[in-house]
Scaffold this active site. Sequence first.
Site, PDB file in Angstrom:
ATOM      1  CB  CYS A 102      -4.770  -4.771  -6.367  1.00 59.94           C
ATOM      2  SG  CYS A 102      -4.543  -3.847  -4.840  1.00 59.94           S
ATOM      3  CB  CYS A 106      -8.896   0.807  -1.344  1.00 65.81           C
ATOM      4  SG  CYS A 106      -8.953   0.592  -3.112  1.00 65.81           S
ATOM      5  CB  THR A 193      -2.026  -3.778  -0.664  1.00 68.63           C
ATOM      6  OG1 THR A 193      -2.431  -5.127  -0.507  1.00 68.63           O
ATOM      7  CG2 THR A 193      -2.430  -3.287  -2.033  1.00 68.63           C
ATOM      8  CD  GLU A 259      -0.324  -7.345  -1.796  1.00 65.67           C
ATOM      9  OE1 GLU A 259      -0.245  -7.101  -0.570  1.00 65.67           O
ATOM     10  OE2 GLU A 259      -1.283  -6.983  -2.495  1.00 65.67           O
ATOM     11  CG  HIS A 294      -9.923  -3.056   2.697  1.00 65.54           C
ATOM     12  ND1 HIS A 294      -9.692  -2.055   1.770  1.00 65.54           N
ATOM     13  CD2 HIS A 294      -9.040  -4.041   2.374  1.00 65.54           C
ATOM     14  CE1 HIS A 294      -8.734  -2.410   0.948  1.00 65.54           C
ATOM     15  NE2 HIS A 294      -8.317  -3.619   1.294  1.00 65.54           N
ATOM     16  CE1 TYR A 298     -10.612  -6.253  -0.278  1.00 64.41           C
ATOM     17  CE2 TYR A 298     -10.449  -7.895  -1.991  1.00 64.41           C
ATOM     18  CZ  TYR A 298      -9.878  -7.200  -0.957  1.00 64.41           C
ATOM     19  OH  TYR A 298      -8.573  -7.428  -0.625  1.00 64.41           O
ATOM     20  CB  CYS A 300     -11.453  -3.104  -6.416  1.00 67.32           C
ATOM     21  SG  CYS A 300     -11.054  -4.553  -5.404  1.00 67.32           S
ATOM     22  CD  GLU A 448      -5.292  -7.505  -3.233  1.00 65.63           C
ATOM     23  OE1 GLU A 448      -5.538  -7.395  -4.441  1.00 65.63           O
ATOM     24  OE2 GLU A 448      -4.610  -6.682  -2.612  1.00 65.63           O
TER      25      GLU A 448
END
Length: 484
Positions: A102, A106, A193, A259, A294, A298, A300, A448
């Site tokens: 991660c 973002c 995050t 986190e 968001h 993802y 990502c 996540e």
Amino acid sequence: MPLKTPDEYFESLKREVTLFMFGEKIKRFWEHPFFKIIEPSINTAKKIYELAQQEEYKDLMTAKSNLTGETINRFTHIHQSVEDLIKKVEMQRLLGQKTACCFQRCVGFDAANALFSVSWEIDQNHGTHYHTNFKEYWKEVQKQDLFVAGSMTDPKGDRGGRPINQSNPDAYLHLVEENDDEIVVRGAKVHQTGFLNSHRAIIMPTIALREGEEKFAISFGVDTNAKGITMVYGRQSCDKRKLEEATLDIGNFKFGGQEIFVIFDDVVIPTNQIFMNGEIEFSGDLVNRFAGYHRQSYACKTGVGDVLIGAAALAAEYNGVHRASHIRDKLVEMVHLNETLWCCALACSLKGSQRPAGNYEMDMLLANVNKQNVTRFPYEIGRLAEDLAGGIICTMPSELDLNDSEIGPILNKYLSTCESVSPRDRFSLFRFIENLVMGVAAVSYKTESLHGAGSPQAQRIMISRQANIDKKIEMVKEILNIES
Ligand code: SF4
Ligand code: FE
């Protein structure tokens, strides 16, 4: 041009904060021995700054600001077209491929895009100045190329009760007092995050609020080192391996996430940093729009998936089984799942549209379908990676044993497979897979994927709201000439 170098970013982050980690209170985190645990998340952030400097990635990593006219990092951009929405997910896949974790930037990016339109709509209805506040605040973010966190999730206390009915009055972050110049807020935000490696954060309400809950309907910008903010670093599986001598035991020893549990103890926010204050009817819009952006983000995980598929294929090669048809078929299945995720991330971007405020938003239904898939497929991709790598990913000795003068040569002898494969490389690869499917990196790739941007049920609620089942019933009636 307002693009920070990785070193400039890191230097600008060196401000005293209030951080708790393993029971210690830390101010200058970059000088503390625990920085070895924090450092991979800083490296990941630095990678974003590094790629934005490179000609090869400029098209994806930078954009022209609609606020300043300058070239900015895309992570601070307000989407101006469908093309921007597509480049966003392409950039996120690229970063997943480069870091296998991660990359944390973002959340603030998505919060900014949601707030751009919501603040405009509040102003249209209430004659407020939140949109101007937001634009001025965000211009500064773009000019200084700041890393911004986004904070939504409150601790919530008893989930069966509303914010106002909680025995802990601070279970939901809320307004404490206000005057013409500033407001004071109290509460906490959890699962944050990238909060420690961010310069600033955008705070949003966590649910749609009702009449009588105005004090919880607040959104604002804040410096992460502001007076009254305390951070507590999240403990993660195998995190203390980073303090040990055996670098390879870490797995992904370069990159990682972070986190944070963040407490707001009477934090003062100047009026010009407020983007919502009491307009309950817009709180749901802000929550849903942020979540939508968001859930698009993802993408990502497809980048991380690419790396994990590569690791599984290499493991098969190192084990000498890569030609077996069932191995090839499992790799095909992993690719199929990963590209299915990609299809949704691309589709929700391609079907995006312009909001009345002028910025662009992804397709809400498809973004929720995307995230719903993300709650499942990485688990299956991870399972197949474990299958291909073999049980050795969780039975191997430490790198220290591999290096030991007595047992090392013996271990190397028995860990050898094909002639061209170094046992050390094979060891490093297996640790990397272990890290991604059950170590620190599994936080990002699995948990996540499940809970980030809302747990699976949150997407199902949004999907059901937009499913338009009535229209589908009409379709069948039309074909069959049914009237009842
Ligand atoms: Fe970005 Fe993905 Fe991390 Fe969320 S989980 S901050 S979308 S990299
Ligand atoms: Fe996330």
